[in-house]
Design a protein around this motif. Structure first.
Motif, PDB file in Angstrom:
ATOM      1  N   GLU A   1       0.828  -1.209   0.000  1.00 40.50           N
ATOM      2  CA  GLU A   1       0.000   0.000   0.000  1.00 40.50           C
ATOM      3  C   GLU A   1       0.865   1.263   0.000  1.00 40.50           C
ATOM      4  OE1 GLU A   1      -2.374   0.675   3.631  1.00 40.50           O
ATOM      5  OE2 GLU A   1      -1.141  -0.872   4.561  1.00 40.50           O
ATOM      6  N   MET A   2       2.083   1.182   0.543  1.00 35.21           N
ATOM      7  CA  MET A   2       3.001   2.324   0.504  1.00 35.21           C
ATOM      8  C   MET A   2       3.513   2.522  -0.926  1.00 35.21           C
ATOM      9  SD  MET A   2       4.326   4.750   2.151  1.00 35.21           S
ATOM     10  CE  MET A   2       5.734   5.797   2.405  1.00 35.21           C
ATOM     11  N   ARG A   3       3.867   1.425  -1.580  1.00 34.19           N
ATOM     12  CA  ARG A   3       4.331   1.499  -2.965  1.00 34.19           C
ATOM     13  C   ARG A   3       3.224   2.066  -3.870  1.00 34.19           C
ATOM     14  NH1 ARG A   3       8.992  -1.871  -3.376  1.00 34.19           N
ATOM     15  NH2 ARG A   3       8.701  -2.476  -5.529  1.00 34.19           N
ATOM     16  N   GLU A   4       1.990   1.615  -3.644  1.00 36.31           N
ATOM     17  CA  GLU A   4       0.850   2.106  -4.433  1.00 36.31           C
ATOM     18  C   GLU A   4       0.613   3.592  -4.195  1.00 36.31           C
ATOM     19  OE1 GLU A   4      -2.262  -0.507  -3.131  1.00 36.31           O
ATOM     20  OE2 GLU A   4      -1.334  -2.246  -4.115  1.00 36.31           O
ATOM     21  N   ALA A   5       0.732   4.040  -2.941  1.00 39.38           N
ATOM     22  CA  ALA A   5       0.526   5.457  -2.627  1.00 39.38           C
ATOM     23  C   ALA A   5       1.592   6.313  -3.302  1.00 39.38           C
ATOM     24  CB  ALA A   5       0.534   5.679  -1.118  1.00 39.38           C
ATOM     25  N   LEU A   6       2.839   5.868  -3.266  1.00 42.08           N
ATOM     26  CA  LEU A   6       3.916   6.620  -3.932  1.00 42.08           C
ATOM     27  C   LEU A   6       3.604   6.787  -5.418  1.00 42.08           C
ATOM     28  CD1 LEU A   6       6.925   4.970  -2.104  1.00 42.08           C
ATOM     29  CD2 LEU A   6       6.414   7.433  -2.089  1.00 42.08           C
ATOM     30  N   SER A   7       3.204   5.698  -6.056  1.00 42.55           N
ATOM     31  CA  SER A   7       2.867   5.772  -7.486  1.00 42.55           C
ATOM     32  C   SER A   7       1.659   6.667  -7.727  1.00 42.55           C
ATOM     33  CB  SER A   7       2.590   4.365  -8.032  1.00 42.55           C
ATOM     34  OG  SER A   7       3.764   3.598  -8.006  1.00 42.55           O
ATOM     35  N   ARG A   8       0.635   6.526  -6.905  1.00 42.00           N
ATOM     36  CA  ARG A   8      -0.588   7.334  -7.043  1.00 42.00           C
ATOM     37  C   ARG A   8      -0.276   8.823  -6.894  1.00 42.00           C
ATOM     38  NH1 ARG A   8      -3.378   4.450  -3.930  1.00 42.00           N
ATOM     39  NH2 ARG A   8      -2.920   5.483  -1.970  1.00 42.00           N
ATOM     40  N   CYS A   9       0.682   9.162  -6.029  1.00 46.84           N
ATOM     41  CA  CYS A   9       1.042  10.566  -5.779  1.00 46.84           C
ATOM     42  C   CYS A   9       2.036  11.107  -6.807  1.00 46.84           C
ATOM     43  CB  CYS A   9       1.600  10.710  -4.369  1.00 46.84           C
ATOM     44  SG  CYS A   9       0.340  10.448  -3.095  1.00 46.84           S
ATOM     45  N   GLY A  10       2.407  10.271  -7.779  1.00 47.53           N
ATOM     46  CA  GLY A  10       3.229  10.749  -8.881  1.00 47.53           C
ATOM     47  C   GLY A  10       4.726  10.538  -8.723  1.00 47.53           C
ATOM     48  N   TRP A  11       5.159   9.787  -7.711  1.00 46.16           N
ATOM     49  CA  TRP A  11       6.597   9.518  -7.536  1.00 46.16           C
ATOM     50  C   TRP A  11       7.032   8.485  -8.572  1.00 46.16           C
ATOM     51  CZ3 TRP A  11       9.357  10.224  -2.407  1.00 46.16           C
ATOM     52  CH2 TRP A  11       8.722  11.192  -1.627  1.00 46.16           C
ATOM     53  N   ARG A  12       8.073   8.815  -9.323  1.00 49.03           N
ATOM     54  CA  ARG A  12       8.638   7.909 -10.327  1.00 49.03           C
ATOM     55  C   ARG A  12      10.149   7.834 -10.138  1.00 49.03           C
ATOM     56  NH1 ARG A  12       5.759  11.634 -13.316  1.00 49.03           N
ATOM     57  NH2 ARG A  12       7.697  12.459 -14.163  1.00 49.03           N
ATOM     58  N   ARG A  13      10.722   6.729 -10.580  1.00 47.77           N
ATOM     59  CA  ARG A  13      12.177   6.530 -10.521  1.00 47.77           C
ATOM     60  C   ARG A  13      12.719   6.804  -9.106  1.00 47.77           C
ATOM     61  NH1 ARG A  13      11.451   9.059 -15.581  1.00 47.77           N
ATOM     62  NH2 ARG A  13      11.863   7.632 -17.283  1.00 47.77           N
ATOM     63  N   TYR A  14      11.979   6.383  -8.116  1.00 44.59           N
ATOM     64  CA  TYR A  14      12.353   6.602  -6.720  1.00 44.59           C
ATOM     65  C   TYR A  14      13.441   5.611  -6.335  1.00 44.59           C
ATOM     66  CZ  TYR A  14      11.628   7.275  -1.642  1.00 44.59           C
ATOM     67  OH  TYR A  14      11.769   7.535  -0.303  1.00 44.59           O
ATOM     68  N   SER A  15      14.570   6.126  -5.860  1.00 47.45           N
ATOM     69  CA  SER A  15      15.696   5.300  -5.436  1.00 47.45           C
ATOM     70  C   SER A  15      16.245   5.813  -4.126  1.00 47.45           C
ATOM     71  CB  SER A  15      16.832   5.351  -6.474  1.00 47.45           C
ATOM     72  OG  SER A  15      16.420   4.815  -7.704  1.00 47.45           O
ATOM     73  N   LEU A  16      16.763   4.882  -3.320  1.00 48.20           N
ATOM     74  CA  LEU A  16      17.463   5.231  -2.093  1.00 48.20           C
ATOM     75  C   LEU A  16      18.867   4.660  -2.192  1.00 48.20           C
ATOM     76  CD1 LEU A  16      14.677   4.352   0.510  1.00 48.20           C
ATOM     77  CD2 LEU A  16      15.411   6.647  -0.192  1.00 48.20           C
ATOM     78  N   PHE A  17      19.842   5.457  -1.789  1.00 46.61           N
ATOM     79  CA  PHE A  17      21.244   5.058  -1.800  1.00 46.61           C
ATOM     80  C   PHE A  17      21.779   5.214  -0.385  1.00 46.61           C
ATOM     81  CE2 PHE A  17      20.045   6.858  -5.836  1.00 46.61           C
ATOM     82  CZ  PHE A  17      20.549   5.970  -6.770  1.00 46.61           C
TER      83      PHE A  17
END
Length: 119
Positions: free
Chosen positions: A44-60
């Motif tokens: 549901e967190m991944r879906e919310a990120l996509s729904r809110c328009g987050w793309r190419r999200y990466s953490l380093f």
């Protein structure tokens, strides 16, 4: 920050509202757990990120310092951040993640200004 540098960063023609980079700081003794939990990010967190328009999200991660660098793209990063903050799942996720961050504000993303981009 030096005023002249602040002025340069604020006026660069290289800034772009579609890309966002931010820093977080993880407690050294919790690094392994922090990385592990990100191997199972709630659907549901991944879906919310996509729904809110987050793309190419990466953490380093720099494991020596606990410094996390986050990056994502959106049509409007400020609007995407705001929309995500209004998602109920984000509040639950942030509360769960708080235990991993250096306090008092290591879990508050520090947004970095873009000053150069090579296409």
């Amino acid at each position: 920050m030096d005023d002249s540098l602040t002025h340069l960063l604020a006026t660069t023609d290289q800034s772009d509202p579609t890309r966002c980079c931010f820093l977080l700081k993880v407690r050294p003794e919790r690094l392994a757990d922090y990385v592990e939990v990100h191997q199972r990010v709630w659907p549901e967190m991944r879906e919310a990120l996509s729904r809110c328009g987050w793309r190419r999200y990466s953490l380093f991660l720099d494991p020596d310092s606990g410094l996390v660098v986050g990056y994502f793209e959106a049509d409007d990063t400020a609007a995407a951040i705001q929309a995500m903050g209004e998602e109920p799942v984000d509040g639950r996720w942030q509360a769960e993640m708080a235990q991993y961050f250096v306090q008092p504000d290591g879990g508050t993303p520090r947004l970095l200004p873009q000053y150069f981009h090579l296409v």
